[in-house]
Design a protein around this motif. Sequence first.
Motif, PDB file in Angstrom:
ATOM      1  N   MET A 273      29.743 -34.291   9.138  1.00 56.99           N
ATOM      2  CA  MET A 273      29.125 -33.847  10.362  1.00 56.99           C
ATOM      3  C   MET A 273      27.621 -33.797  10.199  1.00 56.99           C
ATOM      4  O   MET A 273      27.126 -33.453   9.127  1.00 56.99           O
ATOM      5  N   LEU A 274      26.909 -34.158  11.270  1.00 56.52           N
ATOM      6  CA  LEU A 274      25.443 -34.156  11.254  1.00 56.52           C
ATOM      7  C   LEU A 274      24.940 -33.262  12.376  1.00 56.52           C
ATOM      8  O   LEU A 274      25.401 -33.390  13.517  1.00 56.52           O
ATOM      9  N   THR A 275      24.016 -32.362  12.070  1.00 58.80           N
ATOM     10  CA  THR A 275      23.402 -31.581  13.149  1.00 58.80           C
ATOM     11  C   THR A 275      21.898 -31.851  13.210  1.00 58.80           C
ATOM     12  O   THR A 275      21.288 -32.275  12.234  1.00 58.80           O
ATOM     13  N   GLY A 276      21.352 -31.589  14.419  1.00 60.96           N
ATOM     14  CA  GLY A 276      19.916 -31.744  14.629  1.00 60.96           C
ATOM     15  C   GLY A 276      19.361 -30.543  15.381  1.00 60.96           C
ATOM     16  O   GLY A 276      20.067 -29.537  15.596  1.00 60.96           O
ATOM     17  N   ALA A 277      18.121 -30.673  15.795  1.00 63.78           N
ATOM     18  CA  ALA A 277      17.390 -29.547  16.377  1.00 63.78           C
ATOM     19  C   ALA A 277      18.117 -28.893  17.554  1.00 63.78           C
ATOM     20  O   ALA A 277      17.959 -27.694  17.798  1.00 63.78           O
ATOM     21  N   GLY A 278      18.928 -29.669  18.289  1.00 69.77           N
ATOM     22  CA  GLY A 278      19.613 -29.128  19.464  1.00 69.77           C
ATOM     23  C   GLY A 278      20.530 -27.963  19.140  1.00 69.77           C
ATOM     24  O   GLY A 278      20.745 -27.082  19.978  1.00 69.77           O
ATOM     25  N   VAL A 279      21.072 -27.921  17.906  1.00 71.22           N
ATOM     26  CA  VAL A 279      22.006 -26.841  17.561  1.00 71.22           C
ATOM     27  C   VAL A 279      21.252 -25.508  17.438  1.00 71.22           C
ATOM     28  O   VAL A 279      21.847 -24.441  17.590  1.00 71.22           O
ATOM     29  N   SER A 280      19.949 -25.569  17.199  1.00 71.64           N
ATOM     30  CA  SER A 280      19.160 -24.330  17.100  1.00 71.64           C
ATOM     31  C   SER A 280      18.393 -24.021  18.388  1.00 71.64           C
ATOM     32  O   SER A 280      17.712 -22.993  18.462  1.00 71.64           O
ATOM     33  N   ALA A 281      18.503 -24.901  19.389  1.00 76.95           N
ATOM     34  CA  ALA A 281      17.737 -24.703  20.629  1.00 76.95           C
ATOM     35  C   ALA A 281      18.106 -23.378  21.295  1.00 76.95           C
ATOM     36  O   ALA A 281      17.231 -22.643  21.776  1.00 76.95           O
ATOM     37  N   GLU A 282      19.409 -23.047  21.260  1.00 73.73           N
ATOM     38  CA  GLU A 282      19.841 -21.806  21.920  1.00 73.73           C
ATOM     39  C   GLU A 282      19.469 -20.561  21.121  1.00 73.73           C
ATOM     40  O   GLU A 282      19.649 -19.447  21.601  1.00 73.73           O
ATOM     41  N   SER A 283      18.936 -20.745  19.917  1.00 75.01           N
ATOM     42  CA  SER A 283      18.390 -19.618  19.149  1.00 75.01           C
ATOM     43  C   SER A 283      16.912 -19.433  19.472  1.00 75.01           C
ATOM     44  O   SER A 283      16.261 -18.551  18.913  1.00 75.01           O
ATOM     45  N   GLY A 284      16.357 -20.322  20.314  1.00 73.10           N
ATOM     46  CA  GLY A 284      14.947 -20.220  20.679  1.00 73.10           C
ATOM     47  C   GLY A 284      14.023 -21.000  19.764  1.00 73.10           C
ATOM     48  O   GLY A 284      12.809 -20.820  19.803  1.00 73.10           O
ATOM     49  N   VAL A 285      14.589 -21.872  18.924  1.00 69.30           N
ATOM     50  CA  VAL A 285      13.764 -22.715  18.057  1.00 69.30           C
ATOM     51  C   VAL A 285      13.521 -24.026  18.809  1.00 69.30           C
ATOM     52  O   VAL A 285      14.476 -24.722  19.146  1.00 69.30           O
ATOM     53  N   PRO A 286      12.260 -24.379  19.088  1.00 68.27           N
ATOM     54  CA  PRO A 286      12.011 -25.577  19.891  1.00 68.27           C
ATOM     55  C   PRO A 286      12.504 -26.844  19.184  1.00 68.27           C
ATOM     56  O   PRO A 286      12.415 -26.942  17.957  1.00 68.27           O
ATOM     57  N   THR A 287      13.034 -27.783  19.950  1.00 68.59           N
ATOM     58  CA  THR A 287      13.430 -29.071  19.376  1.00 68.59           C
ATOM     59  C   THR A 287      12.156 -29.897  19.156  1.00 68.59           C
ATOM     60  O   THR A 287      11.060 -29.444  19.492  1.00 68.59           O
ATOM     61  N   PHE A 288      12.323 -31.087  18.592  1.00 69.46           N
ATOM     62  CA  PHE A 288      11.131 -31.884  18.259  1.00 69.46           C
ATOM     63  C   PHE A 288      10.623 -32.733  19.402  1.00 69.46           C
ATOM     64  O   PHE A 288       9.432 -32.777  19.671  1.00 69.46           O
ATOM     65  N   ARG A 289      11.555 -33.427  20.052  1.00 72.62           N
ATOM     66  CA  ARG A 289      11.121 -34.387  21.055  1.00 72.62           C
ATOM     67  C   ARG A 289      11.137 -33.830  22.466  1.00 72.62           C
ATOM     68  O   ARG A 289      10.909 -34.538  23.422  1.00 72.62           O
ATOM     69  N   GLU A 290      11.453 -32.523  22.588  1.00 72.73           N
ATOM     70  CA  GLU A 290      11.329 -31.894  23.891  1.00 72.73           C
ATOM     71  C   GLU A 290      10.001 -31.136  23.876  1.00 72.73           C
ATOM     72  O   GLU A 290       9.370 -30.992  22.832  1.00 72.73           O
ATOM     73  N   ALA A 291       9.586 -30.651  25.049  1.00 78.46           N
ATOM     74  CA  ALA A 291       8.235 -30.088  25.173  1.00 78.46           C
ATOM     75  C   ALA A 291       7.950 -29.040  24.101  1.00 78.46           C
ATOM     76  O   ALA A 291       8.767 -28.168  23.843  1.00 78.46           O
ATOM     77  N   GLN A 292       6.809 -29.126  23.497  1.00 75.22           N
ATOM     78  CA  GLN A 292       6.358 -28.088  22.572  1.00 75.22           C
ATOM     79  C   GLN A 292       5.900 -26.885  23.387  1.00 75.22           C
ATOM     80  O   GLN A 292       5.489 -27.012  24.535  1.00 75.22           O
ATOM     81  N   THR A 293       5.985 -25.727  22.776  1.00 76.57           N
ATOM     82  CA  THR A 293       5.692 -24.522  23.551  1.00 76.57           C
ATOM     83  C   THR A 293       4.478 -23.798  22.994  1.00 76.57           C
ATOM     84  O   THR A 293       4.014 -24.059  21.888  1.00 76.57           O
ATOM     85  N   GLY A 294       3.990 -22.849  23.798  1.00 76.98           N
ATOM     86  CA  GLY A 294       2.965 -21.904  23.366  1.00 76.98           C
ATOM     87  C   GLY A 294       1.741 -22.550  22.779  1.00 76.98           C
ATOM     88  O   GLY A 294       1.273 -23.592  23.237  1.00 76.98           O
ATOM     89  N   LEU A 295       1.276 -21.908  21.729  1.00 76.96           N
ATOM     90  CA  LEU A 295       0.033 -22.280  21.069  1.00 76.96           C
ATOM     91  C   LEU A 295      -0.045 -23.763  20.718  1.00 76.96           C
ATOM     92  O   LEU A 295      -1.104 -24.349  20.676  1.00 76.96           O
ATOM     93  N   TRP A 296       1.111 -24.331  20.425  1.00 79.14           N
ATOM     94  CA  TRP A 296       1.084 -25.655  19.832  1.00 79.14           C
ATOM     95  C   TRP A 296       1.378 -26.769  20.813  1.00 79.14           C
ATOM     96  O   TRP A 296       1.526 -27.914  20.410  1.00 79.14           O
ATOM     97  N   GLU A 297       1.409 -26.417  22.118  1.00 79.50           N
ATOM     98  CA  GLU A 297       1.858 -27.455  23.043  1.00 79.50           C
ATOM     99  C   GLU A 297       0.926 -28.671  23.059  1.00 79.50           C
ATOM    100  O   GLU A 297       1.351 -29.769  23.386  1.00 79.50           O
ATOM    101  N   LYS A 298      -0.323 -28.459  22.669  1.00 82.02           N
ATOM    102  CA  LYS A 298      -1.218 -29.611  22.683  1.00 82.02           C
ATOM    103  C   LYS A 298      -1.126 -30.452  21.410  1.00 82.02           C
ATOM    104  O   LYS A 298      -1.790 -31.462  21.278  1.00 82.02           O
ATOM    105  N   TYR A 299      -0.318 -30.042  20.459  1.00 84.49           N
ATOM    106  CA  TYR A 299      -0.175 -30.820  19.231  1.00 84.49           C
ATOM    107  C   TYR A 299       1.108 -31.637  19.247  1.00 84.49           C
ATOM    108  O   TYR A 299       2.134 -31.186  19.736  1.00 84.49           O
ATOM    109  N   ASP A 300       1.032 -32.785  18.672  1.00 86.79           N
ATOM    110  CA  ASP A 300       2.188 -33.657  18.554  1.00 86.79           C
ATOM    111  C   ASP A 300       2.713 -33.512  17.127  1.00 86.79           C
ATOM    112  O   ASP A 300       1.958 -33.724  16.176  1.00 86.79           O
ATOM    113  N   PRO A 301       4.022 -33.149  16.954  1.00 85.13           N
ATOM    114  CA  PRO A 301       4.542 -33.021  15.596  1.00 85.13           C
ATOM    115  C   PRO A 301       4.289 -34.270  14.752  1.00 85.13           C
ATOM    116  O   PRO A 301       4.084 -34.182  13.542  1.00 85.13           O
TER     117      PRO A 301
END
Length: 224
Positions: free
Chosen positions: A1-29
């Motif tokens: 089984m493989l998991t990615g950022a989406g499994v932690s999205a409901e914990s409030g951890v931002p995913t990578f390719r969806e909008a960045q939030t807060g302080l870092w929204e202007k930065y690209d990972p």
Amino acid sequence: MLTGAGVSAESGVPTFREAQTGLWEKYDPLELATPEAFARDPELVWRWYRWRRDLVARAEPNAGHRALAELQSLVPRLTLVTQNVDGMHQRAGSQGVIEFHGNLFSDRCAAEHRIVRTSEDDRVPTCPDCGSYARPGVVWFGEAIPEDALHASFAAAADCDVFLSVGTSSLVYPAAGLADIAREAGAVTIEVNPNPTDQSESFTASLRGNAGTVLPQLVESLAH
Ligand code: APR
């Protein structure tokens, strides 16, 4: 089984390719999670990682993480490979998790690549052995996957009957290639994602929904 950022999205951890939030929204990972970014501005990279560490430390594993830990008690041969660096699967009770992209809370010597212990206070921590800068112990864009994680994951994918892919855009290789290996080995492949991905067509089935909803249902149906 493989998991990615989406499994932690409901914990409030931002995913990578969806909008960045807060302080870092202007930065690209893509401009922060690279060796070049670290060479250019290690302090900026460390500020971003400290922000992520704080965010993850304050977050809790969700129903999706917990369901996967429970699944392991039903399916002891389960191998959980995660692209996530947040350690949430382990906090939810999963055992033997293969961290494909390293761990957010570890530090590595930037020169010699070993995992090291550094002082918390430095703006840019240094390696206690050689004095070089230390960097977060994660795999950045353009870097190789740790060899033991790569071998163990490929072997498990080639030898599985069912392959689950949860909460990943399936865009980043070699992780995205694990589903292909499983498919070629004749496994049933199932994607859990609220949105279609570029690989959706290739899966045996796609369960459209959030991991925190779909995974508990899946585990419940297997348990009874
Ligand atoms: N449940 C399941 N899936 C979800 C949920 C949810 N609640 N919310 C979002 N998703 C899905 C999105 O539809 C998307 O397909 O999770 C996926 C997240 O995709 P990415 O942000 O691309 O994350 P991931 O696939 O883990 O990225 C892979 O790329 O940036 C690098 O190293 C980083 O490990 C990361 C890798």
